[in-house]
Enzyme design. Structure first.
Site, PDB file in Angstrom:
ATOM      1  CG  HIS A  50      -6.842 -12.017  -2.960  1.00 51.34           C
ATOM      2  ND1 HIS A  50      -6.708 -12.787  -1.889  1.00 51.34           N
ATOM      3  CD2 HIS A  50      -6.883 -10.699  -2.429  1.00 51.34           C
ATOM      4  CE1 HIS A  50      -6.441 -12.273  -0.720  1.00 51.34           C
ATOM      5  NE2 HIS A  50      -6.432 -10.841  -1.069  1.00 51.34           N
ATOM      6  CB  CYS A  98      -8.692 -14.840   0.390  1.00 53.81           C
ATOM      7  SG  CYS A  98      -8.666 -15.484  -1.271  1.00 53.81           S
TER       8      CYS A  98
END
Length: 683
Positions: A598, A377
């Site tokens: 994230h 990510c």
């Protein structure tokens, strides 16, 4: 070598069929399972020339309902030719005898033509119906080279009638006399070796031992001039725009392109007026034209109706032979694995292997890169932010803010390779860059303490020294990054090699740090490498010295200058780190958001928001998370200075009930109120 050429040409023929049928996903699957190589033919004109389909192509174009693909043309031709085979057998035998007689002509070392005294007499005796009294204008009889003898019997299947045989004999006799006289005269001026080439022979390359002088050029039929002009026009189209009138000086990478076009135009013409590029294979002859160079011109659709389809098929193809390419070796692969994972026995996870920079097809989110699974990510968010920079503030032609996000496939792909170019150019300190390319073939065989993962062993990397050349290389190979299986990995390796492994190691506070951490997550060092060009371990400004006692200091490295793309971190809300102004106040109003292990992206459509003196009472921010399976844009309205609205929207005092994204926003706009505009808050 011939087997390899046949395989590459066959694959190119199938790709041409799939592109004509609009089967883009099938092409992508084929490119994944059978990657293109330097021998692939990417230009439709070249493919027609290699397969000798010019005549068939023109015949098909004249049909009321012409077929689109070459494969269909070939199938139709073979099906229609099936019933004519028996009728041709007699004429094939006669034509074959005629060609064998002509091929008895040989060449001595001075270039003079040796002919048997009874050559014409043999012709007359073998073909008693041949007459010297008839003539056919514009018919030229070639001498058959060994390469031509191996070709399909197309040349001998011309349905020679008895009258045409008479004409060919008459013309051949005249040509024998005229050519001998011409060569004898020329040999007095220059006794160097010459080679007599039939009209089927292509250009002959020079060799270090012998030089061959071409015979005087014959007048080219008007139909052939038209075909050559079509090829010339096709070569001037790249990415849907005609570049014929471009006056800018071409890059060094493109210098081979004009040479390629020149060779195409120098090919001689066969009976039907086809343009040919064939190998002149004769004993002691110079090296022949290699099909490996025929990929230099890009495949161009000549009957396409929309620009978007044209862009999907047509891309600038740089001359591969002019690139500074280096195959991966085990020493470099080991060093890469150690800087990425900390061990040469570690491998990329499946989440990394399957992740590329593939865009969403969801309406309103076509600018977004889709993440398949967790892991890469950080790379995806960094590239997504750079793509938005290009899309919103550098490549957009729309004055309306809302229309900037309505992006076409052409524009988003262009923004992708431009963004990748910026990332790698920064990593290379604005001096050079390296692009890692998947060859699809093993370039080294691992030995010793090294675990193969089938990726590094297939990489060749290209070194460029200008941003323009870097952009062209990435444009050429953008499919590997956008739809190939290893897009994220290729970019990561490219960034490391551009920065160099040694300098990346020196950027880090701790030399044993890695770029990919536990569970395959990106570390801050990797994100900083992509955003700022340096793999530093911190997000504060400049450097920080810590007193470690006894007069020793530990130097911690941060962000040296204002970044184009910013960063907001939930860790700052919890006082674990401090994001400096270089990242918190970027050049463009785009931020990578680090929240709960994230990375995602937050951005504004108004460039004024990034100015130092922005005093807006409210503004909109758009949020995009490639892993969240978004179905519509998420628009947040932020009230940075309104205490009343802040109290209204911030009725929750428990941080556990406040969306983490809001906490990240407040690290820049303290006490800001955030309205989710009928979207469910992301908790």
């Amino acid at each position: 070598m011939m087997g390899k050429d046949v395989e590459d040409v066959s694959a190119s023929l199938v790709r041409e069929y799939l592109s004509r049928k609009g089967l883009k996903k099938t092409i992508a699957c084929m490119d994944e399972e059978l990657p293109r190589t330097h021998s692939s033919v990417n230009n439709r004109s070249d493919l027609r020339s290699i397969l000798y389909l010019e005549g068939l192509y023109k015949k098909n174009k004249a049909e009321e309902h012409p077929l689109k693909s070459m494969l269909e043309m070939i199938v139709k031709d073979r099906m229609s030719e099936g019933g004519k085979t028996k009728g041709r057998q007699q004429s094939d035998v006669q034509a074959h005898q005629f060609d064998q007689t002509l091929s008895s002509t040989s060449i001595d070392m001075t270039g003079n033509i040796k002919r048997e005294e009874n050559c014409l007499q043999n012709l007359s005796s073998n073909s008693p119906r041949l007459s010297e009294s008839s003539s056919v204008p514009n018919v030229i009889v070639p001498s058959q080279t060994p390469f031509e003898k191996t070709q399909d019997k197309t040349k001998t299947s011309l349905d020679l009638s008895l009258s045409s045989q008479d004409s060919l004999l008459a013309m051949s006799k005249e040509r024998f006399l005229s050519e001998k006289k011409l060569l004898d005269t020329d040999s007095q001026k220059n006794r160097s070796s010459r080679i007599r080439r039939g009209i089927m022979a292509g250009p002959i390359s020079s060799s270090s031992q012998e030089s061959y002088r071409r015979r005087p050029t014959r007048k080219t039929p008007s139909s052939v001039i038209t075909a050559m002009e079509d090829c010339r026009q096709a070569s001037n189209w790249t990415n849907g725009f005609n570049t014929t009138k471009t006056e800018s000086k071409p890059s060094a990478f493109l210098q081979g392109e004009s040479s390629m076009i020149s060779n195409l135009h120098k090919g001689n013409i066969d009976y039907d007026g086809h343009e040919r590029m064939t190998k002149a294979k004769q004993k002691n002859s110079a090296p022949s034209l290699n099909l490996d160079r025929l990929h230099e011109l890009e495949m161009v659709l000549d009957d396409i109706e929309n620009e978007e389809s044209l862009c999907d098929i047509s891309r600038k193809i740089l001359p591969e032979y002019s690139l500074d390419k280096t195959p991966m070796d085990q020493m470099t692969a080991v060093a890469l694995k150690e800087i990425i994972f900390g061990s040469s026995m570690a491998c990329f996870t499946e989440e990394w292997k399957q992740q590329s920079f593939t865009f969403s097809d969801t309406s309103g989110l076509k600018y977004g890169i889709v993440q398949k699974k967790g892991g890469p990510c950080g790379v995806l968010a960094a590239v997504q932010a750079c793509v938005l920079q290009k899309l919103l503030f550098e490549e957009s032609s729309s004055d309306s803010m809302d229309q900037r996000l309505e992006v076409s496939n052409i524009v988003r792909t262009k923004c992708l390779y431009l963004a990748l170019a910026d990332v790698l150019w920064r990593a290379g300190n604005m001096n050079r860059a390296i692009v890692a390319i998947n060859t699809g073939r093993t370039v080294f065989t691992p030995i010793g303490r090294y675990k193969s993962d089938g990726i590094l062993e297939m990489i060749t990397y290209v070194t460029v020294e200008t941003l323009d050349d870097l952009t062209l290389v990435l444009e050429q190979h953008v499919r590997q990054f956008e739809s190939g299986p290893f897009g994220c990995i290729l970019l990561t390796i490219s960034a490391i090699l551009s920065r160099t492994i040694a300098i990346v190691r020196n950027d880090m506070d701790v030399p044993t740090s890695t770029l990919i951490g536990a569970h395959g997550y990106c570390t801050q060092e990797l994100v900083n490498l992509l955003l700022c060009g340096r793999a530093v371990s911190n997000v504060f400004d400049d450097e920080m010295k810590l007193d470690s006692g006894n007069g020793n200091f530990t130097l911690l490295k941060g962000i040296k200058a204002r970044s184009n793309i910013g960063l907001l971190s939930l860790f700052e809300h919890y006082n674990i780190c401090k994001v400096g102004s270089h990242l918190k106040n970027p050049t463009f109003p785009i931020w990578v958001v680090c929240s709960e292990s994230h990375f995602s992206v937050l951005f504004s459509l108004s460039e004024d928001l990034a100015s130092d003196h922005c005093t807006e009472d409210e503004f909109d921010l758009y949020y995009y998370d490639g892993l969240a399976n978004q179905q519509e844009p998420i628009r947040l309205t932020v009230y940075p200075h309104s205490a009343a609205k802040a109290a209204a929207y911030n009725d929750n005092t428990d941080d556990d009930l406040i969306p983490p994204l809001e906490l990240c926003i407040r690290t820049k706009w303290r006490n800001a109120a955030v309205c989710w505009n009928d979207t469910d808050p992301i908790l």
